[in-house]
Design an enzyme around this catalytic site. Structure first.
Site, PDB file in Angstrom:
ATOM      1  N   SER A 131      53.001  37.499  31.272  1.00 54.79           N
ATOM      2  CA  SER A 131      53.181  38.428  32.022  1.00 54.79           C
ATOM      3  C   SER A 131      53.770  39.751  31.254  1.00 54.79           C
ATOM      4  O   SER A 131      54.542  39.639  30.453  1.00 54.79           O
ATOM      5  CB  SER A 131      54.026  38.317  33.306  1.00 54.79           C
ATOM      6  OG  SER A 131      54.503  39.390  33.924  1.00 54.79           O
ATOM      7  N   LYS A 185      52.682  31.770  37.586  1.00 52.69           N
ATOM      8  CA  LYS A 185      52.111  33.045  37.262  1.00 52.69           C
ATOM      9  C   LYS A 185      51.388  33.590  38.364  1.00 52.69           C
ATOM     10  O   LYS A 185      51.192  34.685  38.903  1.00 52.69           O
ATOM     11  CB  LYS A 185      51.272  32.921  35.915  1.00 52.69           C
ATOM     12  CG  LYS A 185      50.654  34.043  35.320  1.00 52.69           C
ATOM     13  CD  LYS A 185      51.295  35.312  35.213  1.00 52.69           C
ATOM     14  CE  LYS A 185      50.529  36.519  34.230  1.00 52.69           C
ATOM     15  NZ  LYS A 185      49.487  37.139  34.919  1.00 52.69           N
ATOM     16  N   HIS A 188      53.486  35.007  40.938  1.00 50.10           N
ATOM     17  CA  HIS A 188      54.073  36.240  40.556  1.00 50.10           C
ATOM     18  C   HIS A 188      53.036  37.374  40.396  1.00 50.10           C
ATOM     19  O   HIS A 188      53.288  38.477  40.891  1.00 50.10           O
ATOM     20  CB  HIS A 188      54.404  35.898  38.941  1.00 50.10           C
ATOM     21  CG  HIS A 188      54.202  37.057  38.054  1.00 50.10           C
ATOM     22  ND1 HIS A 188      53.151  37.524  37.507  1.00 50.10           N
ATOM     23  CD2 HIS A 188      55.397  37.878  37.347  1.00 50.10           C
ATOM     24  CE1 HIS A 188      53.367  38.822  36.785  1.00 50.10           C
ATOM     25  NE2 HIS A 188      54.684  38.733  36.667  1.00 50.10           N
ATOM     26  N   ASN A 189      51.801  37.041  40.375  1.00 56.59           N
ATOM     27  CA  ASN A 189      50.632  38.096  40.473  1.00 56.59           C
ATOM     28  C   ASN A 189      50.711  38.530  41.976  1.00 56.59           C
ATOM     29  O   ASN A 189      50.406  39.432  42.166  1.00 56.59           O
ATOM     30  CB  ASN A 189      49.314  37.690  39.882  1.00 56.59           C
ATOM     31  CG  ASN A 189      49.456  37.896  38.472  1.00 56.59           C
ATOM     32  OD1 ASN A 189      50.445  37.679  37.891  1.00 56.59           O
ATOM     33  ND2 ASN A 189      48.112  37.831  37.619  1.00 56.59           N
ATOM     34  N   GLU A 192      53.023  40.829  42.995  1.00 57.95           N
ATOM     35  CA  GLU A 192      52.753  42.074  42.410  1.00 57.95           C
ATOM     36  C   GLU A 192      51.738  42.974  43.301  1.00 57.95           C
ATOM     37  O   GLU A 192      51.896  44.157  43.562  1.00 57.95           O
ATOM     38  CB  GLU A 192      52.091  41.854  40.978  1.00 57.95           C
ATOM     39  CG  GLU A 192      52.517  43.073  40.085  1.00 57.95           C
ATOM     40  CD  GLU A 192      52.315  42.524  38.723  1.00 57.95           C
ATOM     41  OE1 GLU A 192      51.458  42.036  38.415  1.00 57.95           O
ATOM     42  OE2 GLU A 192      52.932  43.209  37.856  1.00 57.95           O
TER      43      GLU A 192
HETATM   44  P1  NBP Z   1      39.442  39.434  27.814  1.00 61.22           P
HETATM   45  O1  NBP Z   1      40.032  38.538  29.001  1.00 61.22           O
HETATM   46  O2  NBP Z   1      38.734  40.794  27.760  1.00 61.22           O
HETATM   47  O3  NBP Z   1      38.813  38.375  26.663  1.00 61.22           O
HETATM   48  C1  NBP Z   1      38.374  38.763  25.527  1.00 61.22           C
HETATM   49  C2  NBP Z   1      38.284  37.559  24.862  1.00 61.22           C
HETATM   50  O4  NBP Z   1      37.518  36.756  25.103  1.00 61.22           O
HETATM   51  C3  NBP Z   1      37.446  37.858  23.453  1.00 61.22           C
HETATM   52  O5  NBP Z   1      38.277  37.205  22.377  1.00 61.22           O
HETATM   53  C4  NBP Z   1      36.211  37.302  23.650  1.00 61.22           C
HETATM   54  O6  NBP Z   1      35.684  37.150  22.235  1.00 61.22           O
HETATM   55  C5  NBP Z   1      36.466  36.188  24.357  1.00 61.22           C
HETATM   56  N1  NBP Z   1      35.496  35.559  25.027  1.00 61.22           N
HETATM   57  C6  NBP Z   1      34.769  35.886  26.149  1.00 61.22           C
HETATM   58 BR1  NBP Z   1      35.077  37.525  27.103  1.00 61.22          BR
HETATM   59  N2  NBP Z   1      33.753  34.912  26.706  1.00 61.22           N
HETATM   60  C7  NBP Z   1      33.964  34.090  25.728  1.00 61.22           C
HETATM   61  C8  NBP Z   1      33.123  32.797  25.658  1.00 61.22           C
HETATM   62  N3  NBP Z   1      32.024  32.347  26.329  1.00 61.22           N
HETATM   63  N4  NBP Z   1      33.570  31.958  24.636  1.00 61.22           N
HETATM   64  C9  NBP Z   1      34.383  32.235  23.728  1.00 61.22           C
HETATM   65  N5  NBP Z   1      35.262  33.312  24.024  1.00 61.22           N
HETATM   66  C10 NBP Z   1      35.041  34.279  24.755  1.00 61.22           C
HETATM   67  O7  NBP Z   1      40.753  39.808  27.014  1.00 61.22           O
HETATM   68  P2  NBP Z   1      42.510  40.152  27.252  1.00 61.22           P
HETATM   69  O8  NBP Z   1      42.257  41.244  28.152  1.00 61.22           O
HETATM   70  O9  NBP Z   1      43.149  40.348  25.849  1.00 61.22           O
HETATM   71  O10 NBP Z   1      43.040  38.971  28.057  1.00 61.22           O
HETATM   72  C11 NBP Z   1      43.060  37.635  27.538  1.00 61.22           C
HETATM   73  C12 NBP Z   1      43.499  36.584  28.750  1.00 61.22           C
HETATM   74  O11 NBP Z   1      44.870  36.969  28.971  1.00 61.22           O
HETATM   75  C13 NBP Z   1      42.669  36.755  29.960  1.00 61.22           C
HETATM   76  O12 NBP Z   1      42.662  35.312  30.600  1.00 61.22           O
HETATM   77  C14 NBP Z   1      43.306  37.541  30.937  1.00 61.22           C
HETATM   78  O13 NBP Z   1      43.191  37.396  32.065  1.00 61.22           O
HETATM   79  C15 NBP Z   1      44.910  37.270  30.302  1.00 61.22           C
HETATM   80  N6  NBP Z   1      46.028  38.388  30.736  1.00 61.22           N
HETATM   81  C16 NBP Z   1      45.456  39.645  30.293  1.00 61.22           C
HETATM   82  C17 NBP Z   1      46.454  40.949  30.612  1.00 61.22           C
HETATM   83  C18 NBP Z   1      46.077  42.089  30.449  1.00 61.22           C
HETATM   84  O14 NBP Z   1      47.094  43.122  30.696  1.00 61.22           O
HETATM   85  N7  NBP Z   1      44.891  42.306  29.778  1.00 61.22           N
HETATM   86  C19 NBP Z   1      47.721  40.326  30.983  1.00 61.22           C
HETATM   87  C20 NBP Z   1      48.055  39.122  31.381  1.00 61.22           C
HETATM   88  C21 NBP Z   1      47.051  37.822  31.104  1.00 61.22           C
HETATM   89  P3  NBP Z   1      34.651  38.143  21.717  1.00 61.22           P
HETATM   90  O15 NBP Z   1      35.404  38.973  21.142  1.00 61.22           O
HETATM   91  O16 NBP Z   1      33.676  37.290  20.939  1.00 61.22           O
HETATM   92  O17 NBP Z   1      33.793  38.880  22.815  1.00 61.22           O
END
Ligand code: NBP
Length: 365
Positions: A131, A185, A188-189, A192
């Site tokens: 988070s 989590k 928690h969401n 939010e």
């Molecule tokens: P994303 O949720 O946008 O995911 C991007 C990543 O997933 C890239 O490395 C991408 O690889 C990979 N990916 C995808 Br899309 N499809 C795939 C597949 N079929 N096989 C393998 N790899 C795959 O990234 P993020 O926003 O950094 O979030 C990551 C995780 O953390 C998510 O579960 C998200 O819900 C969670 N989260 C995010 C936040 C936030 O604020 N963003 C906060 C808390 C938790 P590629 O580069 O090859 O496309």
């Protein structure tokens, strides 16, 4: 790179993965970065990761060979299919006792299943809530790990070092077995979601009830952020209300009043209904987002159903007093929402997540 040099390998070089790697490196750990699209590895190594204790892998073998034993592998990829695909891909290369951590926003029944399936293969699985968004990942997230507890002694140092600190204590403790980390989590969401809905309603009362401008409402949120409501969401609401478009008018007035959702609020509400728990505020917040999405019907109805005021239609009381009351009302509502979320978690701790049939069903939702 030669031999097992990395304390942890992280797969998923989008914003969350990159920031967590940088945070771990700042805390003295050596991390191996890897990604499905391998070109992102070198782009990361040559830019943000330059000069830090970060190495990169360009294929599965290089990645696996870079990791110290027991291997600690963290996934920060899109929740769902991508997590299972990576687990399948990694499994043939792993040894008994190795650890896979899923730090994405996975649904807790998936983490229940993955913990069991991997445990049967002598691989320790951890599903961890992360988070704090991008900023938190970079400088101190709140971490909620759960799953196979045998993994905890091996990841505790890294997790507690990179986590946010509250009075010197890490915002990270072992939450419980199987999907407990992702369950917490999720709630928690959900909380939010409730907070955001309350903020929207307070804004609406000030905008349409008191007739305040966006700048004036921003001033109210700025004041509230110095009192009992001091929080990240109030702070960014203030900043959003102060933000002007190029033409000098408040940008917020040009934003479509239609909200989407990624699912965690809905999962919380569904789970609360399954357990018969009256988590009213979160459920209403989810429904308010659904209602906001029915834009055409709402616009049509607003031309037919007009608000009829008995008075002048303008607030004629003491605005200062009203705003103080509104602050207290928002505070009280927040306490109720948090209490409902904790009540749900207590119920789960007492009685388990839900009925098995429902668990199976939720996996397909
Ligand atoms: P994303 O949720 O946008 O995911 C991007 C990543 O997933 C890239 O490395 C991408 O690889 C990979 N990916 C995808 Br899309 N499809 C795939 C597949 N079929 N096989 C393998 N790899 C795959 O990234 P993020 O926003 O950094 O979030 C990551 C995780 O953390 C998510 O579960 C998200 O819900 C969670 N989260 C995010 C936040 C936030 O604020 N963003 C906060 C808390 C938790 P590629 O580069 O090859 O496309």
């Amino acid at each position: 790179m030669s031999g097992p040099v990395a304390d942890l390998g992280l797969i998923g070089l989008a914003v969350m993965g990159q920031n967590l790697i940088l945070n771990m490196a700042d805390n003295g750990f050596t991390i191996c970065a890897y990604n499905r699209t391998v070109s992102k590895v070198d782009a990361f190594l040559n830019n943000e990761a330059k000069g830090k204790s970060i190495v990169g892998a360009h294929n599965d073998k290089e990645f696996i060979d870079s990791l110290k034993s027991p291997r600690r592998i963290m996934l920060l990829v899109q929740a769902g299919k991508a997590v299972d695909e990576w687990i399948e891909r990694l499994l043939p290369h792993l040894d008994a006792g190795d650890i896979i951590i899923d730090g994405g926003n996975s649904h807790f029944p998936d983490s229940n299943r993955r913990t069991k399936e991997l445990s049967a293969k002598n691989i320790r699985f951890v599903g961890s809530g992360v988070s704090g968004g991008e900023e938190g990942a970079r400088f101190g997230p709140s971490l909620m790990p759960g799953g196979n507890e045998e993994a905890w002694p091996h990841i505790k140092d890294i997790f507690q070092a990179i986590a946010a600190k509250s009075d010197g204590e890490a915002c990270c403790e072992w939450v419980g077995d199987e999907g407990a980390g992702h369950y917490v989590k999720m709630v928690h969401n959900g909380i939010e979601y409730g907070d955001m809905q309350l903020i929207c309603e307070a804004y609406d009362i000030m905008k349409r009830g008191l007739g305040l401008s966006s700048k004036e409402i921003g001033d109210v949120f700025a004041k509230w952020n110095k009192g009992v409501l001091d929080s990240f969401l109030i702070e960014i609401t203030r900043d959003i209300l102060y933000f002007n478009d190029d033409d000098g008018t408040a940008l917020v007035d040009k934003i479509l009043d239609k909200a989407g959702q990624k699912g965690t609020g809905k999962w919380t509400a569904i789970n609360a209904l399954d357990l018969g728990m009256p988590v009213t505020l979160i459920a209403e917040a989810v429904l308010a987002r659904c209602l906001s999405g029915i834009k055409d019907e709402r616009s049509e109805a607003s031309t037919k159903l007009r608000y009829v005021s008995r008075g002048s239609g303008k607030f004629e009381g003491n605005k200062e007093q009203f705003l103080e009351d509104l602050e207290q009302a928002l505070y009280a509502s927040k306490i109720i929402s948090y209490a409902q979320g904790f009540m749900l978690m207590q119920e789960v701790r007492r009685n388990g997540y839900t009925q098995d049939w429902r668990l199976e069903l939720t996996q397909h939702l």
